[in-house]
Write an enzyme that holds these catalytic residues in place. Sequence first.
Site, PDB file in Angstrom:
ATOM      1  N   HIS A 253      15.009  -8.576   1.681  1.00 45.39           N
ATOM      2  CA  HIS A 253      15.976  -7.737   2.390  1.00 45.39           C
ATOM      3  C   HIS A 253      15.821  -6.256   2.044  1.00 45.39           C
ATOM      4  O   HIS A 253      15.076  -5.865   1.143  1.00 45.39           O
ATOM      5  CB  HIS A 253      17.403  -8.194   2.062  1.00 45.39           C
ATOM      6  CG  HIS A 253      17.735  -8.058   0.597  1.00 45.39           C
ATOM      7  ND1 HIS A 253      17.990  -6.835  -0.002  1.00 45.39           N
ATOM      8  CD2 HIS A 253      17.845  -8.972  -0.395  1.00 45.39           C
ATOM      9  CE1 HIS A 253      18.248  -7.010  -1.279  1.00 45.39           C
ATOM     10  NE2 HIS A 253      18.154  -8.303  -1.557  1.00 45.39           N
TER      11      HIS A 253
ATOM     12  N   SER B 203      12.956  -2.652   5.776  1.00 42.97           N
ATOM     13  CA  SER B 203      13.355  -1.383   5.178  1.00 42.97           C
ATOM     14  C   SER B 203      12.818  -1.270   3.755  1.00 42.97           C
ATOM     15  O   SER B 203      11.605  -1.336   3.542  1.00 42.97           O
ATOM     16  CB  SER B 203      14.885  -1.257   5.231  1.00 42.97           C
ATOM     17  OG  SER B 203      15.307   0.046   4.911  1.00 42.97           O
TER      18      SER B 203
END
Length: 311
Positions: free
Chosen positions: A70, A138
């Site tokens: 993540h 990201s």
Amino acid sequence: MQRTPVSIFLLLVTTLLVSACSKQGIYESAIGWERSSAGLETAQLTVGELDIAYLRSKDTVDGDTVVLIHGFGANKDNWTRLAKELKGEFNIYAFDLPGHGDSSKPLDIGYRFEDQVRYLNQIFAELGITRAHMMGNSMGGAITALYAAKHPDQIRSAVLFDPAGIFEYESELVDLVLDGENPLIPKKQGDFDRLLDFALEKRPFVPWPIFEVMEKNAISNREVNETIFAAIRDTGFEPDFRNAIVNIEAPVLVVWGKLDRVINYRNADVFVEAIPNARKVILDDIGHAPMVEAPDQSAQLFRDFLQEPPH
């Protein structure tokens, strides 16, 4: 702002529980159902002094392993929608990185990309993961790229969703941070709503009791988020990251939402130019998290990518 409809089942569960359970109980029931529907279960391990929470496929399949990483301020549940699309095809792991989710959040450890790569390498060893496909979003995209460069024997392929690490083309976020604002770190009520609107173009619907728990959790993580952001802030302006990713041997797919306000999608070209065996896909109507905003399309891009001959 477009919003995808929540499943009828989740609405029913929330409606039935709202009068009888606490908001935290509703949140845990809803998130548990999302995980279960994706074929995932929770687990935990310890590496050094760090407790690491993660999701894994409940049932092992005759397929490759996929590891999901993540982004900043996010957690393992950012991947449940994509995991559901890949259910039954791959053995999936989604980790809460140190400083995130339900994992340990000490303020006195390293949180740079290379630090997280080191922690992940220890996690791989603990779980016996010797070779896997790796996806990251990201900050997690930068960590995935760096992991693939440093441990090429362990990575079959890498998918980078709107990765951090290179900021040659500036974004709305850069301008805001330079002005003393950071929409990625909620500090008070209302900031989490602003964060979701800023990061996502196609924002999934979240019932209010669940949203309130998510907001409370985000605000409570302010101190560690500020520590992590400070640790990684300048990485994209240092040569070490770019010099490292040229050593990636695995095939790499860079997927970027054209409407990304966090990191400018034009940085995809810089990644593709730096990585020897990389290609890109730009999604016109997507923001910073394609795997959340368009999980079915993201999953299909991954399947198609695996079928392509190497460059």
